[in-house]
Design a protein around this motif. Sequence first.
Motif, PDB file in Angstrom:
ATOM      1  N   LEU A  84      -3.687   2.836  14.092  1.00 22.95           N
ATOM      2  CA  LEU A  84      -3.255   3.277  12.823  1.00 22.95           C
ATOM      3  C   LEU A  84      -1.746   2.653  12.780  1.00 22.95           C
ATOM      4  CD1 LEU A  84      -3.231   4.999  10.554  1.00 22.95           C
ATOM      5  CD2 LEU A  84      -2.651   6.812  12.054  1.00 22.95           C
TER       6      LEU A  84
ATOM      7  N   GLU B 168       0.765  -1.163  -0.316  1.00 19.86           N
ATOM      8  CA  GLU B 168      -0.072  -0.032   0.044  1.00 19.86           C
ATOM      9  C   GLU B 168       0.909   1.337  -0.032  1.00 19.86           C
ATOM     10  OE1 GLU B 168      -4.132  -0.893   2.313  1.00 19.86           O
ATOM     11  OE2 GLU B 168      -2.241  -1.005   3.505  1.00 19.86           O
TER      12      GLU B 168
ATOM     13  N   MET C 215     -15.780   8.874   0.671  1.00 20.63           N
ATOM     14  CA  MET C 215     -15.272   8.389   2.129  1.00 20.63           C
ATOM     15  C   MET C 215     -16.003   9.016   3.077  1.00 20.63           C
ATOM     16  SD  MET C 215     -11.117   7.650   1.202  1.00 20.63           S
ATOM     17  CE  MET C 215     -11.149   9.268   0.929  1.00 20.63           C
TER      18      MET C 215
ATOM     19  N   HIS D 262      -5.492   7.946  16.887  1.00 18.85           N
ATOM     20  CA  HIS D 262      -6.059   6.628  16.268  1.00 18.85           C
ATOM     21  C   HIS D 262      -5.150   5.334  16.718  1.00 18.85           C
ATOM     22  CE1 HIS D 262      -9.115   8.746  14.002  1.00 18.85           C
ATOM     23  NE2 HIS D 262      -7.878   9.379  13.528  1.00 18.85           N
TER      24      HIS D 262
ATOM     25  N   ASP E  75      -6.359  11.244  10.362  1.00 22.42           N
ATOM     26  CA  ASP E  75      -7.859  11.071  10.103  1.00 22.42           C
ATOM     27  C   ASP E  75      -7.830  10.331   8.719  1.00 22.42           C
ATOM     28  OD1 ASP E  75      -8.300  11.946  12.705  1.00 22.42           O
ATOM     29  OD2 ASP E  75      -9.066  14.205  12.188  1.00 22.42           O
ATOM     30  N   GLU E  76      -7.133  11.278   7.856  1.00 21.77           N
ATOM     31  CA  GLU E  76      -7.222  10.932   6.439  1.00 21.77           C
ATOM     32  C   GLU E  76      -6.859   9.618   6.111  1.00 21.77           C
ATOM     33  OE1 GLU E  76      -7.773  11.676   2.227  1.00 21.77           O
ATOM     34  OE2 GLU E  76      -8.663  12.584   4.170  1.00 21.77           O
ATOM     35  N   ALA E  77      -5.611   8.927   6.830  1.00 19.72           N
ATOM     36  CA  ALA E  77      -5.005   7.569   6.852  1.00 19.72           C
ATOM     37  C   ALA E  77      -6.198   6.675   7.246  1.00 19.72           C
ATOM     38  CB  ALA E  77      -3.771   7.451   7.275  1.00 19.72           C
ATOM     39  N   VAL E  78      -6.795   6.831   8.239  1.00 17.34           N
ATOM     40  CA  VAL E  78      -7.928   5.945   8.654  1.00 17.34           C
ATOM     41  C   VAL E  78      -9.084   5.687   7.899  1.00 17.34           C
ATOM     42  CG1 VAL E  78      -9.657   5.790  10.372  1.00 17.34           C
ATOM     43  CG2 VAL E  78      -7.259   6.076  11.190  1.00 17.34           C
ATOM     44  N   LEU E  79      -9.463   6.966   7.079  1.00 12.45           N
ATOM     45  CA  LEU E  79     -10.380   6.937   6.258  1.00 12.45           C
ATOM     46  C   LEU E  79     -10.202   6.254   5.028  1.00 12.45           C
ATOM     47  CD1 LEU E  79     -11.784  10.732   5.992  1.00 12.45           C
ATOM     48  CD2 LEU E  79     -13.232   8.739   6.635  1.00 12.45           C
ATOM     49  N   ARG E  80      -9.024   6.136   4.653  1.00 16.00           N
ATOM     50  CA  ARG E  80      -8.574   5.524   3.481  1.00 16.00           C
ATOM     51  C   ARG E  80      -7.925   4.104   3.695  1.00 16.00           C
ATOM     52  NH1 ARG E  80      -7.280   7.950  -1.589  1.00 16.00           N
ATOM     53  NH2 ARG E  80      -8.084  10.324  -1.429  1.00 16.00           N
ATOM     54  N   GLY E  81      -7.876   3.785   4.920  1.00 20.55           N
ATOM     55  CA  GLY E  81      -7.361   2.390   5.417  1.00 20.55           C
ATOM     56  C   GLY E  81      -6.270   2.178   5.102  1.00 20.55           C
ATOM     57  N   LEU E  82      -5.032   3.331   5.034  1.00 23.40           N
ATOM     58  CA  LEU E  82      -3.507   3.473   4.699  1.00 23.40           C
ATOM     59  C   LEU E  82      -2.732   3.515   5.993  1.00 23.40           C
ATOM     60  CD1 LEU E  82      -3.659   5.788   1.738  1.00 23.40           C
ATOM     61  CD2 LEU E  82      -3.680   3.247   1.620  1.00 23.40           C
TER      62      LEU E  82
END
Length: 287
Positions: free
Chosen positions: A81, A3, A178, A78, A25-32
């Motif tokens: 994460l 990834e 998302m 998170h 927050d964005e990484a969690v949204l995208r699962g990255l």
Amino acid sequence: MTERPLVVGVDGSEPSLRAVDWAADEAVLRGLPLRVVYASLWERYEGAAIAADLGRPSEQVMADDIVAVAARRALGRHPALVVSADVVPEEPEYTLPREGRHATAVVVGTRGRSALAEALLGSVSLTVATHAHCPVIVVRGSREDQAPPALHGRVVVGVGADGKESEAVRFACEESKMRGVRLEAVRAWRSPGHEAADHPLLAGDPARLHEERAAQALEAALRDAPPTVDLRGRTAEGHAWRVLAEASRHADLLVIGAQRRHGHLGRVAHAVLHHAACPVAVVPRRA
């Protein structure tokens, strides 16, 4: 396939920690996974006063403390994460665009609206947005030293004169989907004052042709948008950067396409980065 992480550049300042919040927050949204990067020569811009107080080399203090604090902040926000961190001994203007070659996006912070803030934006954030080959999100901060909260339930994407914003629209569609919010596509238009009203195509309504062309560009840009996205398009009269800056006051994220020419970012993107009221995603356009 591995990834591509979300990369956030940090420098130890509160604005960069706000960027860490937003990126987490964005990484969690995208699962990255999230990758925290500190370009150690950033201290040329920020100073290293704490090094003298601790009696340690500034490079060691900056590296140890800045990266650790940023990583802890992301995990505190998170806990599940996946976070990695690295220190690179060079200028951030070189490090972050190179990191972007293997990233989903690069996130950077900016200090606000003072004269010093504008200079810092020009030297770091603006340079990264100009040269990275992936989307770059510049996070405008809040007065509370926290990441800007998602209050408006709206993502806005700007559409240019030719309507060739497929990459930006695609990115904006992903973001709105998302987040589960509406996507608003905006195309600005102007009627040049020097045009004669007796022009055969403008007779009776000098602005009509320009507004129609704006609507056509908007339609072209949104043609391939997924039907599952809650999408609204509108045209607005005015300078493009002013229209988008105004739209940003009611958005959680503003997305703009940027075609780089001769190593420079376009005037509209440049102005939007300086005046937007929310985080701005600059998405490279294909040449």
